[in-house]
Write an enzyme that holds these catalytic residues in place. Sequence first.
Site: not given
Ligand code: KIV
Length: 272
Positions: A48, A186
């Site tokens: 997202d 993260e």
């Molecule tokens: O939406 C995204 O890009 C993510 C990554 C940071 C893992 O969830």
Amino acid sequence: MDKRLTVRDIRKRKLTNKDQEPIVCLVCYTAQMSRLINNDVDVILVGDSLGMTIYGYNNTLSVTLDMMINHGAAVVRSTTLPHIVVDMPFGSYEESPEVAFRSASKIMRETGAQSVKLEGGEEFSDTIQFLSQRGIPVMGHIGLMPQRIQTLGGFFTQGKTEKESIKLINDAKAISEAGVFSMVVEAIPEEVATKITNNVEVPTIGIGGGRNCDGQILVSHDILNLYGEFTPKFVKKYGNIDENIITAVRQYSEDVKNKVFPTEKHIFTIKK
Ligand code: KIV
């Protein structure tokens, strides 16, 4: 015959298992880009973060289920090998396990993706169990959870104090027991990510989680330098597409203004 990596294959990819290589994951959102990376990654996450990188929002909160479905379907159509995970956007799963099931099943049905990802710790154990027991594989996401930006007050590293790190480890254990087949960790200290990796049965996929996670994930727009707004410390840049685009378009603009494009090579003529 589908050659894509399955959740069963991914579950086995703990580095502690014999002969395993780290899982290579990349966030990617479009047909064009996913066609290019089809052979070189194990997992594509249709994240997202597209709200920021593609749609120009300041955060991911404005992303809708339809946006995720359109991009997820494009990525599935354009690939044959990687496992495809689609992010559940803000507001599509938090209310109840039933609401989450409705959103996740729509994503799976309308994109053809193999799994979904949702952000959250222990508080989402019931939802994760509800989904995974009903045929929807779930990738977890703990640590920095961008959908919580308004309660966090910014995109900050998480788990830096002992209390926070204990909470993170408990969250990881809880979602692992609830049934996630892997989890993104993260922006947390390497020591904490290592403890999590050593204490859960499923693979951890780090983005700013250090060197000992079972896999790594980055955003394609970040590694190619296609998103100039902000670069987190954990990003390594592997290309400079921004500059290539600017140079190419500048050249085109000059050519048009100087009437050196089009040339005879680019024109049509009447048949005689
Ligand atoms: O939406 C995204 O890009 C993510 C990554 C940071 C893992 O969830």
